[in-house]
Design a protein around this motif. Sequence first.
Motif, PDB file in Angstrom:
ATOM      1  N   VAL A  45       0.847  -1.202   0.000  1.00  0.00           N
ATOM      2  CA  VAL A  45       0.000   0.000   0.000  1.00  0.00           C
ATOM      3  C   VAL A  45       0.882   1.251   0.000  1.00  0.00           C
ATOM      4  O   VAL A  45       0.612   2.217  -0.723  1.00  0.00           O
ATOM      5  N   ILE A  46       1.947   1.238   0.788  1.00  0.00           N
ATOM      6  CA  ILE A  46       2.887   2.365   0.797  1.00  0.00           C
ATOM      7  C   ILE A  46       3.534   2.515  -0.580  1.00  0.00           C
ATOM      8  O   ILE A  46       3.730   3.631  -1.067  1.00  0.00           O
ATOM      9  N   MET A  47       3.827   1.392  -1.219  1.00  0.00           N
ATOM     10  CA  MET A  47       4.374   1.422  -2.578  1.00  0.00           C
ATOM     11  C   MET A  47       3.387   2.060  -3.550  1.00  0.00           C
ATOM     12  O   MET A  47       3.772   2.850  -4.416  1.00  0.00           O
ATOM     13  N   LEU A  48       2.113   1.758  -3.397  1.00  0.00           N
ATOM     14  CA  LEU A  48       1.068   2.365  -4.227  1.00  0.00           C
ATOM     15  C   LEU A  48       1.019   3.878  -3.996  1.00  0.00           C
ATOM     16  O   LEU A  48       0.953   4.663  -4.950  1.00  0.00           O
ATOM     17  N   ILE A  49       1.071   4.296  -2.743  1.00  0.00           N
ATOM     18  CA  ILE A  49       1.068   5.731  -2.426  1.00  0.00           C
ATOM     19  C   ILE A  49       2.287   6.405  -3.041  1.00  0.00           C
ATOM     20  O   ILE A  49       2.181   7.497  -3.609  1.00  0.00           O
ATOM     21  N   ALA A  50       3.441   5.751  -2.951  1.00  0.00           N
ATOM     22  CA  ALA A  50       4.663   6.305  -3.556  1.00  0.00           C
ATOM     23  C   ALA A  50       4.482   6.472  -5.058  1.00  0.00           C
ATOM     24  O   ALA A  50       4.875   7.501  -5.630  1.00  0.00           O
ATOM     25  N   GLY A  51       3.892   5.472  -5.694  1.00  0.00           N
ATOM     26  CA  GLY A  51       3.658   5.559  -7.133  1.00  0.00           C
ATOM     27  C   GLY A  51       2.736   6.702  -7.511  1.00  0.00           C
ATOM     28  O   GLY A  51       3.010   7.449  -8.455  1.00  0.00           O
ATOM     29  N   ILE A  52       1.662   6.872  -6.757  1.00  0.00           N
ATOM     30  CA  ILE A  52       0.705   7.949  -7.047  1.00  0.00           C
ATOM     31  C   ILE A  52       1.345   9.315  -6.835  1.00  0.00           C
ATOM     32  O   ILE A  52       1.226  10.206  -7.686  1.00  0.00           O
ATOM     33  N   LEU A  53       2.037   9.488  -5.706  1.00  0.00           N
ATOM     34  CA  LEU A  53       2.674  10.780  -5.425  1.00  0.00           C
ATOM     35  C   LEU A  53       3.724  11.129  -6.477  1.00  0.00           C
ATOM     36  O   LEU A  53       3.804  12.264  -6.938  1.00  0.00           O
ATOM     37  N   GLY A  54       4.532  10.150  -6.850  1.00  0.00           N
ATOM     38  CA  GLY A  54       5.564  10.392  -7.854  1.00  0.00           C
ATOM     39  C   GLY A  54       4.992  10.656  -9.227  1.00  0.00           C
ATOM     40  O   GLY A  54       5.529  11.459 -10.000  1.00  0.00           O
ATOM     41  N   ALA A  55       3.869  10.007  -9.544  1.00  0.00           N
ATOM     42  CA  ALA A  55       3.255  10.186 -10.864  1.00  0.00           C
ATOM     43  C   ALA A  55       2.691  11.584 -11.049  1.00  0.00           C
ATOM     44  O   ALA A  55       2.687  12.113 -12.158  1.00  0.00           O
TER      45      ALA A  55
END
Length: 184
Positions: free
Chosen positions: A79-89
Amino acid sequence: TTRDFWFITIPAGCLLMFSVGMMTQTNAILGSMGEGLNKFGGFAGVMLMICIFGLIGSFVLGLLDTKFGTKKAMTLACVIMLIAGILGAVSSPEKPGLLVASLICLALFMGASSNFTVSLAAQYWRREDFGTVFAAVNPIANLICAFGPMLIAMIMIMRGYNMIFIVTAIVAVICIVLMLLFSA
């Protein structure tokens, strides 16, 4: 030979792949922010934040792994990885804080991701089977991880740094689904 072995081994490898892959390309990723990083202490300031949050995340996810189980800790890491992906995108040179937050999220599971292969083998397979399971889990997860730096670099060269984070988010969703399907 069991589906649950793959349901937990693939996310373990993907967590390693994106944490290691992103960190090997941090200089190039941060370079695309230009002067926007100055309010975060520049490159050195961001790397210090990554270091500090990496230590915190490794400790906290280790505690969660011990207290609530590897499945829950790994699912949270995904889930943290998903948040990282969204923020970076959605980050841009005008919004460098989102990129910094994304890299901090990646750092949160970076240290713990290397411990998950040991934890999952120890927790979900009998003590007698640990050696056999770990002998398969660890090389498979590390083989997935080995493609990280190359994959991240190729995506960044071809499509830019935002695409790296889009791919990270997509893989995170797949990993979350696999973790939810995993039967402890």
